[in-house]
Design a protein around this motif. Structure first.
Motif, mmCIF file in Angstrom:
data_model
loop_
_atom_site.group_PDB
_atom_site.id
_atom_site.type_symbol
_atom_site.label_atom_id
_atom_site.label_comp_id
_atom_site.label_asym_id
_atom_site.label_seq_id
_atom_site.Cartn_x
_atom_site.Cartn_y
_atom_site.Cartn_z
ATOM 1 N N GLN A 1 0.829 -1.203 0.000
ATOM 2 C CA GLN A 1 0.000 0.000 0.000
ATOM 3 C C GLN A 1 0.871 1.263 0.000
ATOM 4 O O GLN A 1 0.629 2.202 -0.761
ATOM 5 N N ALA B 1 2.823 1.490 -3.312
ATOM 6 C CA ALA B 1 2.015 1.959 -4.446
ATOM 7 C C ALA B 1 1.861 3.478 -4.386
ATOM 8 O O ALA B 1 1.946 4.165 -5.408
ATOM 9 N N GLN C 1 -16.372 -7.133 5.077
ATOM 10 C CA GLN C 1 -15.842 -6.302 3.984
ATOM 11 C C GLN C 1 -14.456 -6.771 3.570
ATOM 12 O O GLN C 1 -14.119 -6.807 2.409
ATOM 13 N N ALA D 1 -14.573 -10.160 1.706
ATOM 14 C CA ALA D 1 -15.508 -10.284 0.584
ATOM 15 C C ALA D 1 -14.810 -10.965 -0.580
ATOM 16 O O ALA D 1 -13.723 -10.562 -0.982
ATOM 17 N N ALA E 1 -13.603 -12.043 -4.212
ATOM 18 C CA ALA E 1 -13.509 -11.334 -5.505
ATOM 19 C C ALA E 1 -14.539 -11.939 -6.447
ATOM 20 O O ALA E 1 -14.820 -13.134 -6.397
ATOM 21 N N LEU E 2 -15.117 -11.106 -7.266
ATOM 22 C CA LEU E 2 -16.107 -11.611 -8.212
ATOM 23 C C LEU E 2 -15.417 -12.448 -9.271
ATOM 24 O O LEU E 2 -14.264 -12.244 -9.593
ATOM 25 N N VAL F 1 -14.856 -13.686 -13.099
ATOM 26 C CA VAL F 1 -14.687 -12.845 -14.291
ATOM 27 C C VAL F 1 -16.053 -12.464 -14.860
ATOM 28 O O VAL F 1 -16.904 -13.315 -15.052
ATOM 29 N N GLN F 2 -16.214 -11.173 -15.057
ATOM 30 C CA GLN F 2 -17.472 -10.709 -15.631
ATOM 31 C C GLN F 2 -17.166 -9.852 -16.841
ATOM 32 O O GLN F 2 -16.126 -9.210 -16.887
ATOM 33 N N PRO F 3 -18.056 -9.833 -17.790
ATOM 34 C CA PRO F 3 -17.794 -8.954 -18.937
ATOM 35 C C PRO F 3 -17.732 -7.511 -18.483
ATOM 36 O O PRO F 3 -18.610 -7.072 -17.747
ATOM 37 N N ALA F 4 -16.685 -6.819 -18.850
ATOM 38 C CA ALA F 4 -16.503 -5.455 -18.355
ATOM 39 C C ALA F 4 -17.336 -4.486 -19.170
ATOM 40 O O ALA F 4 -17.697 -4.760 -20.272
ATOM 41 N N PHE G 1 2.502 -3.147 -10.081
ATOM 42 C CA PHE G 1 3.014 -4.188 -9.193
ATOM 43 C C PHE G 1 2.410 -5.559 -9.519
ATOM 44 O O PHE G 1 1.299 -5.650 -10.055
ATOM 45 N N GLY H 1 -11.180 -0.987 -20.534
ATOM 46 C CA GLY H 1 -12.356 -1.853 -20.579
ATOM 47 C C GLY H 1 -13.103 -1.999 -19.274
ATOM 48 O O GLY H 1 -13.748 -3.018 -19.035
ATOM 49 N N ARG I 1 -17.308 -0.507 -14.216
ATOM 50 C CA ARG I 1 -16.913 -0.905 -12.851
ATOM 51 C C ARG I 1 -16.445 0.269 -11.995
ATOM 52 O O ARG I 1 -15.909 0.061 -10.918
ATOM 53 N N HIS J 1 -12.146 -4.987 -4.001
ATOM 54 C CA HIS J 1 -12.430 -6.389 -3.649
ATOM 55 C C HIS J 1 -13.629 -6.955 -4.418
ATOM 56 O O HIS J 1 -13.909 -8.136 -4.332
ATOM 57 N N HIS J 2 -14.325 -6.093 -5.169
ATOM 58 C CA HIS J 2 -15.414 -6.586 -6.017
ATOM 59 C C HIS J 2 -14.911 -7.067 -7.381
ATOM 60 O O HIS J 2 -15.685 -7.597 -8.167
ATOM 61 N N LEU J 3 -13.636 -6.817 -7.673
ATOM 62 C CA LEU J 3 -13.119 -7.100 -9.022
ATOM 63 C C LEU J 3 -12.284 -8.374 -9.049
ATOM 64 O O LEU J 3 -11.705 -8.780 -8.043
ATOM 65 N N SER J 4 -12.211 -8.970 -10.239
ATOM 66 C CA SER J 4 -11.315 -10.116 -10.424
ATOM 67 C C SER J 4 -9.873 -9.598 -10.483
ATOM 68 O O SER J 4 -9.636 -8.393 -10.622
ATOM 69 N N GLN K 1 -9.094 -7.653 -13.626
ATOM 70 C CA GLN K 1 -9.703 -6.311 -13.605
ATOM 71 C C GLN K 1 -8.921 -5.391 -12.667
ATOM 72 O O GLN K 1 -8.679 -4.226 -12.992
#
Lengths: 236, 242
Positions: A125, A128, A225, A228, A230-231, A233-236, B84, B126, B130, B136-139, B142
């Protein structure tokens, strides 16, 4: 017992206010809120000093934390009671004496909670943020502390509960908080101490239990939280 | 654009980078490859001073990265995009604000301007649908695309990628490589530490092969993959082909 409550509920709630000084549960909560708010700021500064890596900041902050955490809270009250008037050069009202003692005491505990949060934050963190060009101040305010406060929220609520209980130390220096009010009632009635102090215990328990439940709720929410999934793979 | 001159780095007694010298021309794409522990990540992390060096000199856009004093390093870093392996997105910020925060705090843009810039970049990688989600909602794929957009938001003339696909499930590697490929096509100067030899073959203008803290061999992808000069490179390529 209900008759004691019926006759004295206002004294237990707000002390002698408006005919005398504010006291009772209202004063207890005011003391606890002011103490925890100031301790939060001081605790953050102590935690930052302890994690700064600068010896000039690290050692005094560390010494303060070790000394204060090694003493019972009543010692902080005595020290504030006797030392503050000498330092300032004039008498200090009991409210400010107790508030100073509580801030000093609670800030060292909060600082350790915050320090643990800072040190458990993934190294990536800070890296970055550095890679984007952030300096120390920005990294601390925008990246580190918001995450630490979020994670540490349940612990901080627990510390607030401790502070509410510690305000009862105000009784020994005649601060008109909840325990003081109960003792006034006991002095008037003389023969019913068990009932008076049972009422006092129930009030403390209800306030603290409510807040502890809130802390548990927050703890579950923070854990949810953080974990949670990760979802997929979804179409972006 | 990037010059490394006799860069040495030690971890205690361990000599991690041994007098590394190299140059990266503007617009070129350098892929750094080599076995684990060869110093690839250490090297790329010294370029924006996430790792200090023992001695030597690293120049980026004319700035001596390791000689910078005080806050000067923050200015230099803001001109070097860095991606990273573990994405390192800020979990308390939405996808949009992850990308917008640096232009606000470093470049002084308003939140409105920065979010417009972020929205355009997220569309480009793309992820326009989102922007209001949290990391944390993303793959993984993504998240890494958001990380690339976050680095691009500072409009850096050079981008560094430290194993950007190593932490991803195989089916997500392609979407990240595609974004990197489009960046290369637009003329971005890039250094990528990666094990994706297909990407190196197709996109790189130069390959650096590292082993034991040294750049053993440099050359075009065609030369490197068809006729590696050093024995160690031949052995490495034979191993990854299995």
């Amino acid at each position: 017992m209900l008759d004691i409550l019926r006759d004295n509920w206002l004294l237990l709630l707000i002390g002698q206010y408006p005919n005398g000084p504010l006291g009772g549960l209202a004063m207890t909560l005011i003391l606890a809120v002011c103490a925890i708010a100031a301790a939060f700021v001081l605790g953050t500064l102590i935690a930052l000093a302890r994690t700064s890596g600068i010896a000039l900041l690290y050692w005094p902050a560390t010494a303060l934390v070790y000394v204060v955490r090694g003493l019972p809270p009543v010692m902080a009250v005595f020290w504030a009671y006797f030392a503050l008037p000498v330092l300032i050069g004039r008498p200090i009202p009991g409210f400010w004496t107790l508030l100073t003692a509580l801030i000093l005491y609670e800030s060292t505990y909060l600082s350790e909670i915050i320090r643990a949060g800072i040190q458990s934050l993934p190294k990536g963190q800070v890296e970055a943020a550095k890679a984007l060009g952030f300096g120390y101040g920005r990294i601390t305010c925008d990246i580190v502390l918001p995450q630490v406060y979020h994670t540490m929220l349940p612990s901080m609520v627990s510390q607030f509960v401790s502070t509410i209980k510690e305000t009862s130390l105000g009784y020994i220096i005649a601060v008109q908080e909840l325990t003081f009010a109960a003792n006034q009632i006991n002095s008037q009635l003389l023969t019913r101490p068990f009932e008076v102090f049972l009422i006092l215990a129930v009030i403390y328990f209800l306030v603290c239990f409510t807040l502890t439940s809130a802390a548990r709720f927050l703890e579950r929410r923070v854990a949810r939280q953080r974990n949670a999934p990760a979802l997929k793979v979804q179409p972006a | 654009m990037i010059t490394l001159h006799k860069v040495n780095k030690w971890y205690g007694q361990y000599h991690a980078l041994k007098s590394v010298s190299a140059e990266v021309a503007p617009g070129s794409v350098v892929v750094v490859c080599g076995p684990s522990g060869s110093g690839k990540s250490t090297l790329i992390r010294t370029i924006n001073r996430l790792e200090p060096i023992g001695d030597g000199q690293i120049l980026v856009n004319g700035d001596d990265v390791h000689a910078a004093k005080g806050r000067e390093i923050n200015r230099i870093r803001s001109h070097i995009g860095f991606v990273f392996q573990q994405f390192n997105l800020f979990p308390h910020l939405s996808v949009l604000d992850n990308v917008a925060i640096a232009p606000v705090r470093i470049l002084g843009l308003s939140w409105h301007e920065a979010r417009e810039r972020a929205r355009a970049l997220l569309t480009r990688v793309g992820l326009a649908q989102r922007i209001d989600r949290y990391p944390h909602h993303l793959s993984g794929g993504q998240q890494q695309r958001v990380a690339i957009a976050r680095a691009l938001a500072m409009k850096p003339p050079v981008m560094l990628f430290d194993e950007p696909t190593s932490a991803l499930d195989p089916e997500m590697v392609g979407e990240v490589l595609q974004v990197m490929q489009s960046l290369a096509a637009e003329g971005m100067t890039m250094i990528c530490v990666t094990h994706e030899m297909g990407f190196a073959r197709e996109v790189a203008s130069e390959v650096w092969f590292m082993d034991h803290g040294e750049i053993i061999e440099t050359g075009s992808p065609a030369e490197f993959f068809s006729a590696p000069r050093s024995e160690r490179a031949r052995k490495f390529l034979a191993e990854i082909r299995h």
